[in-house]
Design an enzyme around this catalytic site. Structure first.
Site, PDB file in Angstrom:
ATOM      1  N   SER A   9       0.828  -1.305   0.442  1.00  0.00           N
ATOM      2  CA  SER A   9      -0.092   0.074  -0.181  1.00  0.00           C
ATOM      3  C   SER A   9       1.379   1.081  -0.218  1.00  0.00           C
ATOM      4  O   SER A   9       1.401   1.515   0.931  1.00  0.00           O
ATOM      5  CB  SER A   9      -1.005  -0.394   1.085  1.00  0.00           C
ATOM      6  OG  SER A   9      -1.366   1.290   1.453  1.00  0.00           O
ATOM      7  N   HIS A  34      -1.121  -1.547  -4.194  1.00  0.00           N
ATOM      8  CA  HIS A  34      -2.928  -1.296  -3.663  1.00  0.00           C
ATOM      9  C   HIS A  34      -2.669   0.250  -3.300  1.00  0.00           C
ATOM     10  O   HIS A  34      -1.751   0.915  -2.714  1.00  0.00           O
ATOM     11  CB  HIS A  34      -3.160  -1.528  -2.351  1.00  0.00           C
ATOM     12  CG  HIS A  34      -4.313  -1.786  -1.305  1.00  0.00           C
ATOM     13  ND1 HIS A  34      -5.078  -1.962  -1.922  1.00  0.00           N
ATOM     14  CD2 HIS A  34      -4.542  -0.562  -0.147  1.00  0.00           C
ATOM     15  CE1 HIS A  34      -6.003  -1.964  -1.400  1.00  0.00           C
ATOM     16  NE2 HIS A  34      -5.401  -0.492  -0.199  1.00  0.00           N
ATOM     17  N   ASP A  36      -4.872   3.398  -1.764  1.00  0.00           N
ATOM     18  CA  ASP A  36      -6.165   3.649  -0.724  1.00  0.00           C
ATOM     19  C   ASP A  36      -6.688   4.940  -1.076  1.00  0.00           C
ATOM     20  O   ASP A  36      -5.698   6.139  -1.003  1.00  0.00           O
ATOM     21  CB  ASP A  36      -5.653   4.088   0.427  1.00  0.00           C
ATOM     22  CG  ASP A  36      -4.959   2.580   1.060  1.00  0.00           C
ATOM     23  OD1 ASP A  36      -5.817   1.474   0.635  1.00  0.00           O
ATOM     24  OD2 ASP A  36      -3.657   1.906   1.326  1.00  0.00           O
ATOM     25  N   MET A  38      -8.897   7.999  -0.249  1.00  0.00           N
ATOM     26  CA  MET A  38      -9.538   9.048   0.580  1.00  0.00           C
ATOM     27  C   MET A  38     -10.004   9.956   0.768  1.00  0.00           C
ATOM     28  O   MET A  38      -9.450  10.359   0.285  1.00  0.00           O
ATOM     29  CB  MET A  38      -9.213   9.002   2.527  1.00  0.00           C
ATOM     30  CG  MET A  38      -8.105   6.937   2.806  1.00  0.00           C
ATOM     31  SD  MET A  38      -7.233   6.930   4.480  1.00  0.00           S
ATOM     32  CE  MET A  38      -6.554   5.191   4.156  1.00  0.00           C
ATOM     33  N   HIS A  67      -8.312   1.407  -4.354  1.00  0.00           N
ATOM     34  CA  HIS A  67      -9.103   0.798  -3.130  1.00  0.00           C
ATOM     35  C   HIS A  67      -9.979   1.875  -2.251  1.00  0.00           C
ATOM     36  O   HIS A  67      -9.320   3.289  -2.139  1.00  0.00           O
ATOM     37  CB  HIS A  67      -8.145   0.017  -1.457  1.00  0.00           C
ATOM     38  CG  HIS A  67      -9.559   0.052  -0.207  1.00  0.00           C
ATOM     39  ND1 HIS A  67      -8.208   0.134   1.355  1.00  0.00           N
ATOM     40  CD2 HIS A  67     -10.339   0.081   0.220  1.00  0.00           C
ATOM     41  CE1 HIS A  67      -9.119  -0.415   1.455  1.00  0.00           C
ATOM     42  NE2 HIS A  67     -10.784   0.021   1.270  1.00  0.00           N
ATOM     43  N   MET A  69     -12.625   4.711  -0.436  1.00  0.00           N
ATOM     44  CA  MET A  69     -13.349   4.374   1.289  1.00  0.00           C
ATOM     45  C   MET A  69     -13.307   6.361   0.485  1.00  0.00           C
ATOM     46  O   MET A  69     -13.848   6.869   1.028  1.00  0.00           O
ATOM     47  CB  MET A  69     -12.106   4.596   1.387  1.00  0.00           C
ATOM     48  CG  MET A  69     -10.799   3.170   2.358  1.00  0.00           C
ATOM     49  SD  MET A  69      -9.656   3.584   2.996  1.00  0.00           S
ATOM     50  CE  MET A  69      -8.863   2.686   1.654  1.00  0.00           C
ATOM     51  N   MET A 138     -10.940  -6.480   5.983  1.00  0.00           N
ATOM     52  CA  MET A 138      -9.873  -5.555   6.443  1.00  0.00           C
ATOM     53  C   MET A 138      -9.836  -6.300   7.798  1.00  0.00           C
ATOM     54  O   MET A 138     -10.770  -6.022   8.463  1.00  0.00           O
ATOM     55  CB  MET A 138     -10.875  -4.018   6.795  1.00  0.00           C
ATOM     56  CG  MET A 138     -11.578  -2.514   5.217  1.00  0.00           C
ATOM     57  SD  MET A 138      -9.873  -2.654   4.233  1.00  0.00           S
ATOM     58  CE  MET A 138      -8.595  -2.046   5.371  1.00  0.00           C
ATOM     59  N   ASP A 176      -6.711  -6.702   4.385  1.00  0.00           N
ATOM     60  CA  ASP A 176      -5.787  -5.397   4.148  1.00  0.00           C
ATOM     61  C   ASP A 176      -6.087  -4.063   5.930  1.00  0.00           C
ATOM     62  O   ASP A 176      -6.809  -4.396   6.236  1.00  0.00           O
ATOM     63  CB  ASP A 176      -6.447  -4.844   3.798  1.00  0.00           C
ATOM     64  CG  ASP A 176      -5.892  -3.017   3.442  1.00  0.00           C
ATOM     65  OD1 ASP A 176      -4.824  -2.672   4.050  1.00  0.00           O
ATOM     66  OD2 ASP A 176      -6.571  -1.940   2.636  1.00  0.00           O
TER      67      ASP A 176
HETATM   68  C1  DX5 Z   1      -6.335   1.886   5.259  1.00  0.00           C
HETATM   69  C2  DX5 Z   1      -5.942   1.266   4.093  1.00  0.00           C
HETATM   70  C3  DX5 Z   1      -4.885   0.716   4.743  1.00  0.00           C
HETATM   71  C4  DX5 Z   1      -3.368   0.686   4.889  1.00  0.00           C
HETATM   72  C5  DX5 Z   1      -2.887  -0.843   5.741  1.00  0.00           C
HETATM   73  O1  DX5 Z   1      -7.232   1.886   5.639  1.00  0.00           O
HETATM   74  O2  DX5 Z   1      -6.565   1.024   3.470  1.00  0.00           O
HETATM   75  O3  DX5 Z   1      -4.521  -0.465   2.663  1.00  0.00           O
HETATM   76  O4  DX5 Z   1      -2.443   1.517   3.668  1.00  0.00           O
HETATM   77  O5  DX5 Z   1      -2.013  -0.194   6.047  1.00  0.00           O
HETATM   78  P1  DX5 Z   1      -0.687  -0.658   6.707  1.00  0.00           P
HETATM   79  O6  DX5 Z   1      -0.218  -2.527   6.275  1.00  0.00           O
HETATM   80  O7  DX5 Z   1       0.591  -0.249   7.924  1.00  0.00           O
HETATM   81  O8  DX5 Z   1      -1.589  -1.443   8.146  1.00  0.00           O
HETATM   82 ZN    ZN Z   2      -6.170  -0.429   1.329  1.00  0.00          ZN
END
Ligand code: DX5
Ligand code: ZN
Length: 221
Positions: A9, A34, A36, A38, A67, A69, A138, A176
């Protein structure tokens, strides 16, 4: 014998040097990037969008796994497809019409995924297994990197593995949150085949050493 995929990620990467970071992590053995997204609405954090996806796309050949969010989800999906995303997943709570959103992702030429928060029930899967290419469990609450793995996720992963196998469809099972060298084997034993890891990889100086150690753990499963 399962095919395992490691999906770093970039949330924990150095955003000032993102092109170099993704090239380095792929050279180190990453199978997937990956990504993310947000929105400071669905989750209490704000990260990156389609422009950044487009910017890193020429730097790597591996699939980019977006991903989402964000809420709502539909409007932004074509933008990510145009930006070079290969897989797009979203949280069922963030879409008014889950079936339509899954179809929209495939219509845009991407693989479609559904993401389950720690307290989200799996019932959402009941009528859409044929429209899924990926299920993401998750193992932390979404919003931040560097959180601890929630052990209850293991049971959920095992339940989804059974559902996928019973469905006869080819669906990736991704996990994840809080995945590290010391728990990746346990997560694989529960039935996952794709492992997101942010801080475990980008937090360390030698990405290849971490990815090699993860593969070594996976080889023992
Ligand atoms: C959290 C993200 C993850 C995050 C994972 O909301 O979706 O992808 O980056 O990070 P680690 O591996 O540090 O838990
Ligand atoms: Zn993620």
């Amino acid at each position: 014998m399962s095919t395992y995929r490691i999906a770093p990620s970039i949330l924990s990467a150095d955003f000032a040097r993102l092109g170099e970071e993704v090239r380095n992590v792929v050279t180190a053995g990453a199978d997937i990037i990956h990504f993310d997204v947000m929105d400071n609405h669905y989750v209490p954090n704000l990260t990156i969008g389609p422009l950044v996806c487009e910017a890193i796309r020429p730097h790597v050949q591996v699939p980019i796994d977006v991903h989402l969010m964000v809420k709502p989800v539909d409007r932004i999906i074509p933008d990510f497809a145009k930006a070079g995303a290969n897989i797009i997943s979203f949280h069922p709570e963030a879409s008014e019409h889950i079936d339509r959103t899954l179809q929209l992702i495939r219509d845009q030429g991407c693989k479609a995924g559904l993401v389950f928060n720690p307290a989200t029930p799996l019932d959402y899967l009941d009528h859409v297994m044929d429209k899924l290419d990926l299920i993401l469990i998750m193992s932390v609450n979404p919003g931040f990197g560097g959180q601890s793995f929630i052990p209850q996720a293991l049971k959920k992963i095992a339940a989804v593995r059974q559902m996928i196998d019973a469905s006869g469809h080819e669906i990736m099972l991704e996990v994840d949150g809080g995945v590290k060298v010391d728990n990746i084997a346990e997560v694989a034993k529960a039935g996952a085949d794709t492992f997101v890891a942010g801080s475990a990889i980008f937090g360390k100086p030698d990405y290849k050493a971490v990815i090699d150690a993860m593969r070594q753990q996976l080889a023992s499963v």
